[in-house]
Design a protein around this motif. Structure first.
Motif, PDB file in Angstrom:
ATOM      1  N   CYS A  71     -86.247  30.945  45.431  1.00 49.44           N
ATOM      2  CA  CYS A  71     -85.472  31.584  44.370  1.00 49.44           C
ATOM      3  C   CYS A  71     -84.832  30.507  43.497  1.00 49.44           C
ATOM      4  CB  CYS A  71     -84.394  32.474  44.981  1.00 49.44           C
ATOM      5  SG  CYS A  71     -83.365  33.292  43.729  1.00 49.44           S
ATOM      6  N   HIS A  73     -82.182  30.654  41.870  1.00 43.91           N
ATOM      7  CA  HIS A  73     -80.722  30.677  41.859  1.00 43.91           C
ATOM      8  C   HIS A  73     -80.169  29.676  42.881  1.00 43.91           C
ATOM      9  CE1 HIS A  73     -76.752  32.869  42.845  1.00 43.91           C
ATOM     10  NE2 HIS A  73     -76.556  32.051  41.815  1.00 43.91           N
ATOM     11  N   ARG A  74     -80.314  29.971  44.158  1.00 44.20           N
ATOM     12  CA  ARG A  74     -79.814  29.049  45.183  1.00 44.20           C
ATOM     13  C   ARG A  74     -80.850  28.782  46.272  1.00 44.20           C
ATOM     14  NH1 ARG A  74     -77.159  27.862  41.829  1.00 44.20           N
ATOM     15  NH2 ARG A  74     -74.898  27.765  41.587  1.00 44.20           N
ATOM     16  N   SER A  75     -82.114  28.817  45.875  1.00 44.78           N
ATOM     17  CA  SER A  75     -83.215  28.393  46.755  1.00 44.78           C
ATOM     18  C   SER A  75     -83.435  29.252  47.991  1.00 44.78           C
ATOM     19  CB  SER A  75     -83.028  26.926  47.188  1.00 44.78           C
ATOM     20  OG  SER A  75     -83.008  26.103  46.055  1.00 44.78           O
ATOM     21  N   TYR A  76     -82.891  30.447  47.999  1.00 41.79           N
ATOM     22  CA  TYR A  76     -83.146  31.342  49.143  1.00 41.79           C
ATOM     23  C   TYR A  76     -84.633  31.701  49.152  1.00 41.79           C
ATOM     24  CZ  TYR A  76     -81.784  34.861  52.621  1.00 41.79           C
ATOM     25  OH  TYR A  76     -81.612  35.592  53.771  1.00 41.79           O
ATOM     26  N   CYS A  90     -84.659  39.084  45.422  1.00 39.35           N
ATOM     27  CA  CYS A  90     -84.154  38.067  46.339  1.00 39.35           C
ATOM     28  C   CYS A  90     -83.136  38.691  47.292  1.00 39.35           C
ATOM     29  CB  CYS A  90     -83.518  36.920  45.550  1.00 39.35           C
ATOM     30  SG  CYS A  90     -82.851  35.629  46.629  1.00 39.35           S
ATOM     31  N   TYR A  92     -80.673  37.368  48.745  1.00 39.88           N
ATOM     32  CA  TYR A  92     -79.346  36.741  48.794  1.00 39.88           C
ATOM     33  C   TYR A  92     -78.400  37.381  47.761  1.00 39.88           C
ATOM     34  CZ  TYR A  92     -76.194  32.724  49.694  1.00 39.88           C
ATOM     35  OH  TYR A  92     -75.148  31.910  50.044  1.00 39.88           O
ATOM     36  N   HIS A  93     -78.687  37.172  46.439  1.00 41.57           N
ATOM     37  CA  HIS A  93     -77.820  37.775  45.415  1.00 41.57           C
ATOM     38  C   HIS A  93     -78.570  38.729  44.503  1.00 41.57           C
ATOM     39  CE1 HIS A  93     -76.505  33.562  46.278  1.00 41.57           C
ATOM     40  NE2 HIS A  93     -75.356  34.153  46.525  1.00 41.57           N
ATOM     41  N   GLY A  94     -79.828  39.039  44.898  1.00 39.84           N
ATOM     42  CA  GLY A  94     -80.539  40.109  44.203  1.00 39.84           C
ATOM     43  C   GLY A  94     -81.246  39.746  42.904  1.00 39.84           C
ATOM     44  N   PHE A  95     -81.454  38.472  42.588  1.00 38.57           N
ATOM     45  CA  PHE A  95     -82.269  38.142  41.412  1.00 38.57           C
ATOM     46  C   PHE A  95     -83.623  38.843  41.577  1.00 38.57           C
ATOM     47  CE2 PHE A  95     -80.640  33.968  39.308  1.00 38.57           C
ATOM     48  CZ  PHE A  95     -79.327  34.350  39.481  1.00 38.57           C
TER      49      PHE A  95
HETATM   50  S1  FES Z   1     -80.483  32.673  45.961  1.00 39.78           S
HETATM   51 FE1  FES Z   1     -81.722  34.225  45.158  1.00 39.78          FE
HETATM   52  S2  FES Z   1     -80.340  35.441  44.094  1.00 39.78           S
HETATM   53 FE2  FES Z   1     -79.107  33.850  44.829  1.00 39.78          FE
END
Ligand code: FES
Ligand SMILES: [Fe+2]
Length: 382
Positions: A71, A73-76, A90, A92-95
């Motif tokens: 991802c 955003h933060r590599s999840y 995603c 983690y935060h839903g991107f």
């Molecule tokens: S790491 Fe994917 S939305 Fe934050």
């Protein structure tokens, strides 16, 4: 005590330095099999291919999709998220990303940053195989290695997979010199006469073949039973073992009764597509499709050959693991010598090394032109 002279050691090392091994970079500008077509469906399949972390899934319409798993955003890992229709959310935060990998929704704000996303990899589906393109050059389906027989009605096929603990170059080399049939496969589909049978190499740019005629011979059960030549000492086993691409090696074999005149004798043909896709430098996805063009309606033959063959291929998988463990321990004393039957595999390894290094140099050039900024928590706020 036998000791190899320094002269020979130096010559062996010099020759070895031009050959690909487990430390050689991967060749990305090639089609590789990412998965069997029936492995990929309406859930996120995570797979490491040439060191890249990738997710695979199908759209509601059945189209296979491959995206980078990280991802932005933060590599999840997106593989920990979920599919919603054709989009990936995603965990983690839903991107949310669409099938092209484009970011289409950020749940914490109304505005979605434009023109950002994860990398999408081109996929081509052909019969039981899903091919992926991980390179920088254009993904041209005309560059798929030749394997059309797999989908032709004349060929009845079965398939299987091994997770091999070894480098893909070692597997290619294993397939290019089937001398090992008399030893590694002594208890399965090898026969004692195989190693000493006449052979010749065919060397072409990017294609390397070893041809072996084992005549007359007695076939092992895996071939003798389906061809009706059990215990018969006048059989012929004519083998062409060929490196077609870094992602494909094909073994094509003809069997016939050598006592019959050429015009009268039926020929039985089998082919095996050995399909290595590097996972890491020490592990390989090893896909196999095996087919025959005779007795197509005999289901027992399909099952019998499959069971016998995969027992034999397990011997290769075990052998490659032993090899990898030795190569991992290679120290300053390391050298290997090659013999005449290695000619095709030596040329193949030189070819892989030259291509891999040329590609790696291009990558380095590109990176130098577009320096990558160190990740920063403040950079890229959108
Ligand atoms: S790491 Fe994917 S939305 Fe934050
Ligand atoms: Fe083998």
């Amino acid at each position: 005590m036998a000791q190899t002279s320094q002269e020979v050691v130096q010559a062996a090392r010099k020759a070895g330095s031009r050959m690909a091994d487990r430390n050689t970079p991967f060749i990305y500008n090639e089609w590789y099999v990412a998965a069997f077509a029936d492995e990929v469906g309406r859930s996120l399949l995570r797979r490491t291919l040439l060191g890249r972390d990738v997710i695979l899934y199908r759209t509601e319409g059945g189209q296979a999709v491959a995206l980078d798993n990280r991802c932005i955003h933060r590599s999840y890992p997106l593989s920990e998220g979920f599919l919603d229709g054709d989009t990936v959310v995603c965990g983690y935060h839903g991107f949310r990303y669409d099938v092209t990998g484009t970011l289409v929704q950020v749940p914490s704000q109304d505005r979605c940053p434009k023109g950002v996303g994860v990398r999408q990899y081109p996929i081509v589906e052909r019969g039981p195989l899903l091919w992926i393109w991980l390179g920088e050059e254009e993904a041209d389906p005309a560059r798929l290695p030749p394997h059309q027989w797999i989908t032709e009605p004349d060929w009845v096929c079965s398939k299987g997979y091994f997770h091999l603990q070894g480098n893909y170059v070692s597997l290619h080399e294993n397939l290019l010199d089937l001398t090992h049939l008399s030893f590694l496969h002594a208890k399965s589909f090898g026969t004692p006469d195989y190693a000493a049978a006449k052979f010749r190499a065919e060397i072409n740019e990017g294609r390397f073949a070893l041809l072996r005629d084992v005549v007359p011979t007695t076939l092992p059960p895996v071939w003798a039973k389906p061809t009706g030549m059990e215990g018969y000492p006048q059989a012929a086993r004519i083998v062409r073992s060929e490196f077609m691409a870094p992602s494909l090696h094909t073994v094509a074999v003809r069997f016939y009764d050598n006592a019959l005149p050429e015009a009268d004798r039926p020929e039985f043909r089998i082919r095996t597509a050995h399909i290595p896709t590097p996972e890491t430098h020490g592990s390989t996805h090893y896909f196999i499709v095996h087919g025959r063009d005779f007795a197509q309606d005999q289901e027992w033959i399909t099952q019998f050959m499959h069971d016998e063959l995969f027992k034999a291929f397990q011997e290769d998988v075990d052998g490659m693991q032993h090899l990898e463990q030795m190569l991992e321990k290679a120290d300053d004393d390391f050298f290997e010598i090659s013999v005449a039957s290695d000619r095709a595999s030596v040329e193949m390894r030189k070819y892989i090394k030259a291509r891999a290094e040329a590609e790696a140099a291009q990558r380095l050039e590109r990176t130098a032109e577009q320096p990558v900024q160190a990740p920063s928590r403040l950079a890229g706020v959108a």
